[in-house]
Motif scaffolding. Structure first.
Motif, short mmCIF file in Angstrom:
data_model
loop_
_atom_site.label_atom_id
_atom_site.label_comp_id
_atom_site.label_asym_id
_atom_site.label_seq_id
_atom_site.Cartn_x
_atom_site.Cartn_y
_atom_site.Cartn_z
N THR A 20 0.81 -1.20 0.00
CA THR A 20 0.00 0.00 0.00
C THR A 20 0.85 1.26 0.00
O THR A 20 1.78 1.39 0.80
CB THR A 20 -0.91 0.03 1.26
OG1 THR A 20 -1.64 -1.19 1.34
CG2 THR A 20 -1.88 1.20 1.19
N GLU A 66 -6.07 5.26 -5.05
CA GLU A 66 -6.39 3.92 -5.55
C GLU A 66 -5.80 2.83 -4.68
O GLU A 66 -6.45 1.81 -4.41
CB GLU A 66 -5.88 3.77 -7.00
CG GLU A 66 -6.54 4.67 -8.01
CD GLU A 66 -6.00 6.10 -7.99
OE1 GLU A 66 -6.63 6.98 -8.61
OE2 GLU A 66 -4.94 6.33 -7.35
N SER A 67 -4.59 3.05 -4.20
CA SER A 67 -3.92 2.06 -3.36
C SER A 67 -4.62 1.91 -2.01
O SER A 67 -4.83 0.80 -1.52
CB SER A 67 -2.46 2.45 -3.16
OG SER A 67 -1.76 1.47 -2.44
N SER A 117 -8.01 0.23 -2.41
CA SER A 117 -7.82 -1.20 -2.61
C SER A 117 -7.48 -1.91 -1.30
O SER A 117 -7.94 -3.02 -1.05
CB SER A 117 -6.70 -1.44 -3.63
OG SER A 117 -6.42 -2.81 -3.79
N ARG A 132 -9.64 -4.96 0.09
CA ARG A 132 -9.04 -6.28 0.29
C ARG A 132 -9.15 -6.75 1.73
O ARG A 132 -9.28 -7.95 2.01
CB ARG A 132 -7.59 -6.27 -0.18
CG ARG A 132 -7.45 -6.17 -1.70
CD ARG A 132 -6.00 -6.17 -2.13
NE ARG A 132 -5.31 -7.38 -1.72
CZ ARG A 132 -4.00 -7.58 -1.86
NH1 ARG A 132 -3.24 -6.61 -2.36
NH2 ARG A 132 -3.44 -8.70 -1.48
#
Length: 250
Positions: A61, A67-68, A71, A75
């Protein structure tokens, strides 16, 4: 098992205070998502947690990337089914910092991107998941530099001062959703980076002397974060807890 049944996302969990929190949270029963930009250290912490019987995943990350971070939250929920705790741990001062007249532009932007914007992003994407859960706890990493005047730390102080203000603002906004927002403000802590700095002759003796109980170990900070993460702090929000070995009194 103070965090039994809880799911925690910790940024910068590959080393230092973040790693200590990941290990402690897992021992206290939490499922832990290790959000770390360094794949080697992040994966190492995951293996350490699992070797002790805990549950963990590693997610590479970059906290300055929307975006990271989005996500990482997705997740975490995919792996464990929910999100209860977010510890925005990433940050730290560097030797490039200094007075406002000499600090490089790049250093200031980097501190804002990582320390402030990274914290803001973590909250932005974690809060909707906590609302679904019916509540949660967000812990932000402030610093003693945000609580009193500190020389030669203009960039870091700016970022951490903003994180402190953001913490209080979010505590007001999110109370109706039963989401607590607090911050821990550590003193000088013997993370790998600080140990290397001291070994390289860049220690400041006057700073160590003002830590009247001695410099901190990462686990000293982790226990304060654990309090805010646990239900023991269910009526505590908008607070900035200095874990500083008495530094702010001197």
């Amino acid at each position: 098992m103070r965090l039994k049944g809880k799911v925690a996302l910790i940024t910068g969990a590959g080393s230092g205070i973040g790693r200590a929190c990941a290990q402690l949270f897992a021992r206290e029963g939490a499922c832990v998502a290790i959000a770390e930009i360094n794949a080697d250290t992040g994966e190492s912490v995951r293996q350490q947690v699992e070797s002790e019987g805990g549950q963990a995943i590693f997610i590479r990350t970059d906290v300055s990337s929307p975006e990271s971070v989005e996500s990482a939250v997705a997740r975490t929920v995919e792996a464990f089914g929910a999100l209860d705790i977010l510890y925005n741990n990433v940050g730290g001062s560097t030797l490039q910092d200094g007075p406002v007249t000499t600090t490089p532009f790049e250093e200031f932007r980097r501190k804002i991107d990582i320390d402030l914007f990274g914290t803001w992003l973590g909250c932005r994407y974690a809060v909707p998941e906590m609302i679904k859960r019916g509540g949660g706890s967000i812990i932000n990493a402030s610093s003693i530099t945000a609580l009193r005047g500190t020389r030669n730390r203009a960039a870091y102080t700016s970022a951490k001062g903003a994180v402190t203000a953001l913490t209080r603002s979010m505590a007001m906004d999110l109370a109706e959703h039963q989401i607590r927002v607090n911050a821990v403000a550590p003193g000088s802590t013997l993370t790998e980076r600080i140990v290397q700095r001291r070994q390289g002759g860049n220690a400041r003796p006057e700073v160590a002397q003002r830590h009247i109980l001695g410099l901190l170990d990462p686990v000293d900070v982790a226990y304060a974060v654990l309090y805010f993460a646990s239900d023991e702090s269910r009526k505590t929000t908008g607070q900035i807890l200095a874990v500083d070995s008495g530094f702010t009194m001197t």
